[in-house]
Write an enzyme that holds these catalytic residues in place. Structure first.
Site, PDB file in Angstrom:
ATOM      1  CB  THR A  16      -0.928   0.087   1.104  1.00 51.11           C
ATOM      2  OG1 THR A  16      -0.128   0.122   2.470  1.00 51.11           O
ATOM      3  CG2 THR A  16      -1.974  -1.257   1.143  1.00 51.11           C
ATOM      4  CG  ASP A  28       3.949  -4.152   3.762  1.00 46.69           C
ATOM      5  OD1 ASP A  28       4.474  -4.677   4.577  1.00 46.69           O
ATOM      6  OD2 ASP A  28       4.212  -3.040   3.038  1.00 46.69           O
ATOM      7  CE1 TYR A  48       5.550   2.514   3.503  1.00 47.12           C
ATOM      8  CE2 TYR A  48       3.912   0.935   3.240  1.00 47.12           C
ATOM      9  CZ  TYR A  48       5.028   1.226   3.081  1.00 47.12           C
ATOM     10  OH  TYR A  48       6.126   0.509   2.720  1.00 47.12           O
ATOM     11  CE  LYS A  50       6.834  -2.266   5.867  1.00 45.86           C
ATOM     12  NZ  LYS A  50       5.478  -1.789   5.295  1.00 45.86           N
ATOM     13  CG  HIS A 105       9.685   1.632   7.559  1.00 47.81           C
ATOM     14  ND1 HIS A 105       8.433   2.432   7.253  1.00 47.81           N
ATOM     15  CD2 HIS A 105       9.940   1.221   6.106  1.00 47.81           C
ATOM     16  CE1 HIS A 105       8.091   2.299   5.651  1.00 47.81           C
ATOM     17  NE2 HIS A 105       9.137   1.529   5.452  1.00 47.81           N
ATOM     18  CD  GLN A 113       8.218  -5.001   3.360  1.00 46.74           C
ATOM     19  OE1 GLN A 113       8.012  -3.931   3.266  1.00 46.74           O
ATOM     20  NE2 GLN A 113       7.313  -5.523   4.282  1.00 46.74           N
ATOM     21  CG  LEU A 160       5.683  -6.598  -9.915  1.00 49.05           C
ATOM     22  CD1 LEU A 160       4.095  -6.237 -10.339  1.00 49.05           C
ATOM     23  CD2 LEU A 160       5.697  -7.934 -10.663  1.00 49.05           C
ATOM     24  N   GLY A 161       9.759  -4.493  -9.662  1.00 51.94           N
ATOM     25  CA  GLY A 161      10.703  -3.372 -10.110  1.00 51.94           C
ATOM     26  C   GLY A 161      10.250  -1.808  -9.913  1.00 51.94           C
ATOM     27  CE  LYS A 205       0.571   1.873  -5.185  1.00 52.21           C
ATOM     28  NZ  LYS A 205       1.130   2.987  -5.974  1.00 52.21           N
ATOM     29  CB  SER A 206      -1.606  -2.948  -8.716  1.00 54.15           C
ATOM     30  OG  SER A 206      -2.628  -2.373  -9.463  1.00 54.15           O
ATOM     31  CB  THR A 244      -5.285  -1.492 -12.095  1.00 55.90           C
ATOM     32  OG1 THR A 244      -4.617  -0.168 -12.156  1.00 55.90           O
ATOM     33  CG2 THR A 244      -6.120  -1.885 -13.215  1.00 55.90           C
ATOM     34  N   PRO A 245      -7.904  -3.012 -10.393  1.00 52.62           N
ATOM     35  CG  PRO A 245     -10.308  -2.410  -9.876  1.00 52.62           C
ATOM     36  CD  PRO A 245      -9.094  -1.878 -10.586  1.00 52.62           C
TER      37      PRO A 245
END
Length: 323
Positions: A20, A45, A50, A79, A112, A186, A215-216, A276-277, A279-280
């Site tokens: 998130t 997470d 955040y 965290k 963290h 992490q 995913l970079g 993290k996304s 988009t459903p």
């Protein structure tokens, strides 16, 4: 096919979670979390820093109140912020997080970063020096902070504790002085940045590893350029993993998305992932990685795209709290 891992102390953690970071818009985050819960995610997470714990707490409480979910179904990670990295402030900041999340405990509580900052007069915000620089916290040590983390397990506010963004040296200092060995570490980790030294150390002590930016982190460059234009020391050499030719070819071979290939690559190596996304469609795709396996040749091919031990965050956490 492993969908969960057992942490030290017997706590069970899903190997795929929902990240998130950067998600602060209430409506957008609610849509994303609703989609994640409907898709089967139970590991979420977050972090005090955040700024979205309250939003998440309201969403989870709503699902629980409506009978769609039980608290024990969830695995919540948060965290300790940098200004909380002091033995006198660990408990206070966890209580703040729990209040935000509307929960009595978290499943995993992480430090963290291994570097601490001083607090302002209100005891919560970060204190800044007259020159505008953050005020570093130099009056404690990592082992002392870890003892305060251990107390959070003893008092039931955290089921498990761990660290984030630690070097091997920093992690070793914690382990040598620990009553409770860190359950999880992490770190930034993906196909181009395998973090072998850290993973080998963690394996030696039974510490699970969770990968952020699996995913970079394709949106990170835009984030840096927008929010930190004057911080030239922060790297933005974000790997274009989703368009890597090897990844695309394997996605075609297995009838999967490039993201699914990259996530499966890590989970087959017993690395926990938190993509993290918002988009459903992508949220749903990212969790569907347990109905196929990458074969030995696939794994070998993906192992060739690493660019060495060079991440994208650019923070030098080697200079943190002393041991």
């Amino acid at each position: 096919m492993k969908t969960h891992v057992e942490l030290q102390g017997g706590v069970v953690m899903p190997v795929i979670g929902f990240g998130t970071w950067q998600c602060r818009n209430p409506q957008e985050l609610e849509r994303a979390v609703d989609a994640a819960l409907e898709a089967g995610y139970r590991h979420f997470d977050t972090a005090y820093s955040y700024g979205n714990e309250k939003i998440l707490g309201a969403i989870f409480s709503k699902w629980i109140r409506e009978g769609k979910l039980k608290r024990e179904d969830l695995f919540i990670v948060t965290k300790l912020p940098n200004q909380g990295v002091h033995p006198d402030r660990v408990g206070k900041f966890l209580k703040l997080s729990l209040n935000n999340l509307e929960m009595e405990y978290v499943d995993l509580f992480l430090i963290h970063n291994p570097a601490g900052l001083q607090t302002a007069e209100n005891g919560i915000d970060v204190r800044y020096e007259e020159n505008g620089e953050v005020a570093l916290e130099l009056t404690t040590t990592l082992p002392e902070v870890w003892k305060a983390m251990e107390e959070q397990v003893t008092n039931g506010r955290a089921r498990a504790i761990g660290v984030s963004n630690f070097s091997v040296n920093q992690l070793e200092r914690v382990v040598k002085n620990a009553r409770i060995i860190p359950a999880n570490h992490q770190v930034e980790l993906n196909a181009t940045y395998p973090r072998r030294e850290i993973r080998e150390f963690c394996a030696k002590y039974g510490i699970t590893v969770c990968a952020y930016a699996p995913l970079g982190s394709p949106g990170r460059k835009a984030y840096y350029e927008k929010s930190r234009p004057n911080n030239a020391h922060l790297k933005v050499n974000v790997p274009n993993l989703l368009n890597n030719p090897i990844v695309i070819e394997l996605a075609k071979k297995h009838g999967k998305t490039p993201a699914q290939i990259l996530l499966r690559f890590l989970t087959q190596q017993d690395v926990i992932v938190i993509p993290k996304s918002v988009t459903p469609e992508r949220i749903m795709e990212n969790v569907k990685i347990f109905d196929f396996d990458l074969d030995e040749d696939d794994m070998e091919e993906l192992g060739t795209i690493e660019n060495g031990e060079d991440g994208t965050w650019g923070f030098d956490w080697v200079i943190g709290l002393p041991g």
